[in-house]
Scaffold this active site. Structure first.
Site: not given
Length: 451
Positions: A161, A393
């Site tokens: 993070h 995608d």
């Protein structure tokens, strides 16, 4: 879940640079230094793909496009370093740095593993890799591709993070997918090319307060001087996860319920506010225990447009701040007014963000950490319905499912836009079975009552 490791490779980025790059960490980065990594697994269905075609065609495209996208996300290939003579850690990127990519195979039922139904947390854990972390060095990104022969594949991503927030992480995933599918760099993603840390303008002295807070997190003498992460919650066989859906109609009903139950006419009834309040009250009720126990809850607010001057959209790094609520007891959310109490608290917070300075927000978080008791129930929301993760995608269709895998370890629930509906939400929950049974009963029955 049994896995067969096919290979572990090191993917290098495409770069002409010959000099190492050193990136200092800002206040917004250092905030997350000791938090467990961001873990996500995303599932893609392959309807007509054999094992051979996956390894001969699909996997090479994934690897090649990963190398290309890393050139636009340079820090991800580097390492977090903390030398003894340095007051704080920094990120170092060498031209020949690489990212770990593990390729494995599983005979598990893809339809079940990628479903929204109740699943054992231990069955999904093997789908995300681990970061290499020592006291003075840590990798920042690790990836795993898992093939389910003749069914589909998953991409497991583990990110430290300290290198970036969820907004930048989602850009990485979508950019990788775009390059894999189209062979070109996306032009409309505001790729994070700005590495200049001087664009982060925060009051001096806040960074040091982060290190001073370490003594309240751990009693270990050298805790503040190590990159080693705190022990994560152990995940037993009684921990399960589920994905729940709120349709656009459901959310409108939550807003109407808030209007009907509150005496106030100034509420900020956003999708985020009413959904968070609803999940929060269900979680507090499902936990059981002392009604007077402390409840601490948080969300992360994006400060890119709240700093002066605003941070460029193309900035690479963290720019979110935890908004902390630590002065409440469970009883606030247990009664018939529990939901509307949550709505009013969150509404005031979101609406008032623009008028609060970073110092005051930090002070609340600092006080909450210093004064947190052992019996405190923590609830944090992660993710956003603005990230658009279902738009990634790679060339074989949109994801059928995505799961944030760090929920149970961080006392979080996830929020994202629904895959097939504009305006709806997916809520990811991970709890022990006994709590989950109560939570699901509350989540559905409360909705039935107020329909």
């Amino acid at each position: 879940m049994a896995l067969n490791v096919i290979k572990i490779s090191r993917v290098s980025l495409v770069t002409n640079s010959v000099e190492p790059l050193v990136l200092p960490l800002t206040f917004f980065d250092l905030l997350w230094l000791k938090l467990n990594p961001i873990e996500r697994v995303t599932f893609y269905k392959l309807t007509e793909s054999s094992r051979d075609s996956f390894f001969s065609s699909i996997l090479p495209k994934l690897e090649q496009s990963l190398s290309l996208v890393l050139s636009h996300f340079l820090p991800l290939s580097g390492h977090l370093k903390w030398n003894p003579q340095d007051p704080k850690p920094h990120i170092v990127i060498f031209p020949k740095d690489t990212v770990s990519l593990t390729v494995v195979e599983s005979e598990a039922d893809f339809s079940y593993i990628s479903s929204k139904e109740l699943r054992l947390e231990t069955e999904l854990r093997p789908l995300v890799p681990e970061l290499q972390v020592s006291s003075d060095s840590a990798s920042l990104l690790s990836l795993q591709i898992t093939l389910f022969p003749n069914q589909g594949f998953s991409i497991g991503t583990t990110v430290h993070h300290v290198v970036m927030d969820g907004k930048t992480a989602s850009k990485f995933h979508k950019s990788w997918a775009h390059i894999c599918k189209h062979g070109t760099t996306p032009q409309d993603f505001d790729l994070p090319t700005v590495l200049d840390r001087t664009v982060i303008n925060v009051p001096a002295g806040l960074e040091q307060k982060i290190f001073q807070l370490s003594s309240y997190i751990s009693e270990e003498k050298d805790y503040a001087r190590t990159l080693t992460l705190p022990p994560a919650k152990e995940i037993d066989n009684d921990v399960v996860r589920v994905t729940l859906e709120l349709t656009e109609v459901d959310i409108e009903k939550l807003k109407e319920r808030a209007k009907n139950e509150s005496t106030r006419s100034d509420l900020h009834l956003s999708t985020f506010v009413v959904s968070y309040a609803y999940v929060l009250t269900c979680m507090v009720k499902s936990c059981g225990g002392d009604a007077n126990r402390p409840v601490r809850f948080m969300y992360a607010a994006d400060f890119r447009n709240r700093l002066d001057p605003p941070v460029p959209l193309t900035y690479f790094g963290n720019c979110v701040l935890p908004i902390d609520f630590n002065g409440y007891k469970a009883t606030t959310f247990l009664g018939k007014d529990g939901y509307v109490n949550g709505v009013e608290i969150l509404s005031d917070s979101v609406r008032g963000l623009g008028s609060r300075n970073i110092e005051s927000i930090w002070e609340v978080y600092e006080d909450g950490t210093k004064n947190m008791k052992l019996d405190t129930q923590n609830v944090t929301v992660t993710g956003s319905n603005q990230f658009g993760i279902y738009g990634s995608d790679f060339g074989w269709g949109r994801p059928v499912k995505t799961d944030v895998m760090s929920l149970y370890k961080n006392n979080e629930f996830s929020m994202s836009a629904r895959r097939d509906e504009i305006g709806g939400l997916e809520i990811g929950i991970s709890l022990k079975k006994c709590e989950m049974n109560v939570f699901l009963s509350l989540f559905t029955s409360d909705f039935d009552i107020y329909k």
